[in-house]
Design an enzyme around this catalytic site. Sequence first.
Site, PDB file in Angstrom:
ATOM      1  N   LYS A   1       1.898   4.620  -1.037  1.00  0.00           N
ATOM      2  CA  LYS A   1       1.323   5.817  -1.672  1.00  0.00           C
ATOM      3  C   LYS A   1       1.643   6.989  -0.758  1.00  0.00           C
ATOM      4  O   LYS A   1       1.941   6.778   0.429  1.00  0.00           O
ATOM      5  CB  LYS A   1      -0.194   5.659  -1.869  1.00  0.00           C
ATOM      6  CG  LYS A   1      -0.971   5.344  -0.619  1.00  0.00           C
ATOM      7  CD  LYS A   1      -2.418   5.037  -0.931  1.00  0.00           C
ATOM      8  CE  LYS A   1      -3.153   4.639   0.341  1.00  0.00           C
ATOM      9  NZ  LYS A   1      -4.513   4.159   0.075  1.00  0.00           N
TER      10      LYS A   1
ATOM     11  N   ASN B   1       0.572   7.195   2.854  1.00  0.00           N
ATOM     12  CA  ASN B   1       1.132   6.289   3.876  1.00  0.00           C
ATOM     13  C   ASN B   1       2.576   6.601   4.193  1.00  0.00           C
ATOM     14  O   ASN B   1       3.286   5.757   4.747  1.00  0.00           O
ATOM     15  CB  ASN B   1       1.036   4.834   3.390  1.00  0.00           C
ATOM     16  CG  ASN B   1      -0.372   4.306   3.538  1.00  0.00           C
ATOM     17  OD1 ASN B   1      -1.165   4.868   4.296  1.00  0.00           O
ATOM     18  ND2 ASN B   1      -0.700   3.263   2.805  1.00  0.00           N
TER      19      ASN B   1
ATOM     20  N   ASP C   1       1.679   2.703   8.162  1.00  0.00           N
ATOM     21  CA  ASP C   1       0.386   2.077   7.966  1.00  0.00           C
ATOM     22  C   ASP C   1       0.483   0.642   7.512  1.00  0.00           C
ATOM     23  O   ASP C   1      -0.003   0.257   6.457  1.00  0.00           O
ATOM     24  CB  ASP C   1      -0.456   2.867   6.969  1.00  0.00           C
ATOM     25  CG  ASP C   1      -1.857   2.988   7.554  1.00  0.00           C
ATOM     26  OD1 ASP C   1      -2.764   3.393   6.852  1.00  0.00           O
ATOM     27  OD2 ASP C   1      -2.002   2.631   8.736  1.00  0.00           O
TER      28      ASP C   1
ATOM     29  N   THR D   1      -7.464   4.565  -3.208  1.00  0.00           N
ATOM     30  CA  THR D   1      -7.304   4.834  -4.627  1.00  0.00           C
ATOM     31  C   THR D   1      -6.774   3.611  -5.355  1.00  0.00           C
ATOM     32  O   THR D   1      -6.069   2.789  -4.774  1.00  0.00           O
ATOM     33  CB  THR D   1      -6.302   5.991  -4.817  1.00  0.00           C
ATOM     34  OG1 THR D   1      -5.955   6.015  -6.197  1.00  0.00           O
ATOM     35  CG2 THR D   1      -5.031   5.751  -4.016  1.00  0.00           C
TER      36      THR D   1
ATOM     37  N   ASP E   1       0.839  -1.209   0.000  1.00  0.00           N
ATOM     38  CA  ASP E   1       0.000   0.000   0.000  1.00  0.00           C
ATOM     39  C   ASP E   1       0.867   1.250   0.000  1.00  0.00           C
ATOM     40  O   ASP E   1       0.628   2.191   0.748  1.00  0.00           O
ATOM     41  CB  ASP E   1      -0.935  -0.019   1.222  1.00  0.00           C
ATOM     42  CG  ASP E   1      -2.111   0.932   0.999  1.00  0.00           C
ATOM     43  OD1 ASP E   1      -2.822   1.221   1.968  1.00  0.00           O
ATOM     44  OD2 ASP E   1      -2.283   1.404  -0.148  1.00  0.00           O
TER      45      ASP E   1
HETATM   46  C1  LIG Z   1      -2.689  12.065  11.932  1.00  0.00           C
HETATM   47  C2  LIG Z   1      -1.218  12.321  11.717  1.00  0.00           C
HETATM   48  C3  LIG Z   1      -0.906  12.607  10.281  1.00  0.00           C
HETATM   49  N1  LIG Z   1      -0.428  11.187  12.149  1.00  0.00           N
HETATM   50  N2  LIG Z   1      -0.858   9.926  12.020  1.00  0.00           N
HETATM   51  C4  LIG Z   1       0.105   9.135  12.509  1.00  0.00           C
HETATM   52  C5  LIG Z   1      -0.001   7.680  12.458  1.00  0.00           C
HETATM   53  C6  LIG Z   1       1.027   6.929  11.930  1.00  0.00           C
HETATM   54  C7  LIG Z   1       0.906   5.541  11.838  1.00  0.00           C
HETATM   55  C8  LIG Z   1      -0.246   4.906  12.267  1.00  0.00           C
HETATM   56  N3  LIG Z   1      -0.284   3.536  12.157  1.00  0.00           N
HETATM   57  C9  LIG Z   1      -1.382   2.757  12.244  1.00  0.00           C
HETATM   58  O1  LIG Z   1      -2.489   3.182  12.435  1.00  0.00           O
HETATM   59  C10 LIG Z   1      -1.129   1.309  12.130  1.00  0.00           C
HETATM   60  C11 LIG Z   1      -2.162   0.469  12.294  1.00  0.00           C
HETATM   61  C12 LIG Z   1      -1.898  -0.962  12.218  1.00  0.00           C
HETATM   62  O2  LIG Z   1      -0.779  -1.399  11.997  1.00  0.00           O
HETATM   63  C13 LIG Z   1      -3.007  -1.872  12.451  1.00  0.00           C
HETATM   64  C14 LIG Z   1      -2.749  -3.216  12.323  1.00  0.00           C
HETATM   65  C15 LIG Z   1      -3.768  -4.116  12.540  1.00  0.00           C
HETATM   66  C16 LIG Z   1      -5.045  -3.655  12.895  1.00  0.00           C
HETATM   67  F1  LIG Z   1      -6.054  -4.510  13.111  1.00  0.00           F
HETATM   68  C17 LIG Z   1      -5.272  -2.302  13.009  1.00  0.00           C
HETATM   69  C18 LIG Z   1      -6.633  -1.788  13.390  1.00  0.00           C
HETATM   70  F2  LIG Z   1      -6.702  -0.487  13.234  1.00  0.00           F
HETATM   71  F3  LIG Z   1      -7.576  -2.382  12.622  1.00  0.00           F
HETATM   72  F4  LIG Z   1      -6.830  -2.115  14.692  1.00  0.00           F
HETATM   73  C19 LIG Z   1      -4.267  -1.385  12.794  1.00  0.00           C
HETATM   74  C20 LIG Z   1      -1.281   5.663  12.796  1.00  0.00           C
HETATM   75  C21 LIG Z   1      -1.164   7.045  12.884  1.00  0.00           C
HETATM   76  C22 LIG Z   1       1.192   9.937  12.959  1.00  0.00           C
HETATM   77  C23 LIG Z   1       2.474   9.741  13.552  1.00  0.00           C
HETATM   78  N4  LIG Z   1       2.941   8.514  13.876  1.00  0.00           N
HETATM   79  N5  LIG Z   1       3.258  10.820  13.808  1.00  0.00           N
HETATM   80  C24 LIG Z   1       2.815  12.078  13.514  1.00  0.00           C
HETATM   81  N6  LIG Z   1       1.604  12.318  12.963  1.00  0.00           N
HETATM   82  C25 LIG Z   1       0.807  11.256  12.695  1.00  0.00           C
END
Ligand SMILES: CC(C)n1nc(-c2ccc(NC(=O)/C=C/C(=O)c3ccc(F)c(C(F)(F)F)c3)cc2)c2c(N)ncnc21
Length: 284
Positions: free
Chosen positions: A140, A143, A156, A174, A138
């Site tokens: 893009k 992510n 992600d 997308t 994924d």
């Molecule tokens: C809003 C802003 C732009 N933002 N967002 C982030 C951010 C970065 C990474 C993530 N990662 C995930 O969500 C990963 C989820 C999973 O691997 C997963 C795996 C299995 C599941 F069942 C699931 C489940 F969701 F289904 F449970 C998830 C999330 C937020 C961020 C950051 N780290 N630093 C600064 N700003 C930041």
Amino acid sequence: PQVSSNSKPMHLGMFEIGRPLGKGKFGRVYLAKERKTGFVCALKVLHKNELQTGRVETQLRREVEIQSNLRHPNILRLFGHFHDSKRVFLIIEFAGRGELYKMLRKAGSFSEPRAASYVAQMASALAYLHKKHVIHRDIKPENILVGSHGEIKLSDFGWSVHAPTNRRTTLCGTLDYLPPEMLRGDSHGEKVDLWSLGVLMYEFLVGNAPFEDTPIETQKRIVKLNFKIPDFVSAEAKDLITRLLRLDPEKRLPLDQVAQHPWILKHCSKPQTAREKQRNNHQR
Ligand SMILES: CC(C)n1nc(-c2ccc(NC(=O)/C=C/C(=O)c3ccc(F)c(C(F)(F)F)c3)cc2)c2c(N)ncnc21
């Protein structure tokens, strides 16, 4: 820096919650600091009633398991997770400069040196993942986040799976980044990430994806490899894009050759030490 206790179960009280960072997929994300160590991280809050709980628990455990042994400067870390009666909390590495796609939309497109630096970092992250037989699937701009030193952080992993697989992704997002083999539902391997890297590089330099169109047209254009690279894109950049956007996965340029491509070397050669400069000048 480690998020402290791997032993004791983590709970919300261990964290001081800071400003909201935004809405990620499925839930809100906050800046957070672990009280004991002062370690700053991002805390993603998911509401259980919005997730089909059964699967998520196993999925999350598997994700944390996959990611707990991923250590790479261009891969965003998922440190752990915990939950209370109503919510699931993900403890994630904080990316200090936020979302790459917002920078791309604001800038319109990136300069060739900047795009080359990002492609080189992505190639390094993907080579690391593929060595561990993890395919991201994924890739893009949405992510990719940016760390506080401007380095990119692939994120992600909720959708990464062990290669090879032909499990269909929910085509919620997308289609622009989907390789032909995934559109056809064929079994696919790590080379799907090479295709997406080519789409990503094109979008960095041009400002829109190569097959961008209505969903139906996009699919037709992908399987027919129907795209054009504008003339303002340099010949070397064009060459690399065309070596990644190949219908046959086996014909896509392998990652170690991406890192050695003239376009990458031209823009990413490490700054030479004075001695190296002196030595090279003498040789010339
Ligand atoms: C809003 C802003 C732009 N933002 N967002 C982030 C951010 C970065 C990474 C993530 N990662 C995930 O969500 C990963 C989820 C999973 O691997 C997963 C795996 C299995 C599941 F069942 C699931 C489940 F969701 F289904 F449970 C998830 C999330 C937020 C961020 C950051 N780290 N630093 C600064 N700003 C930041």
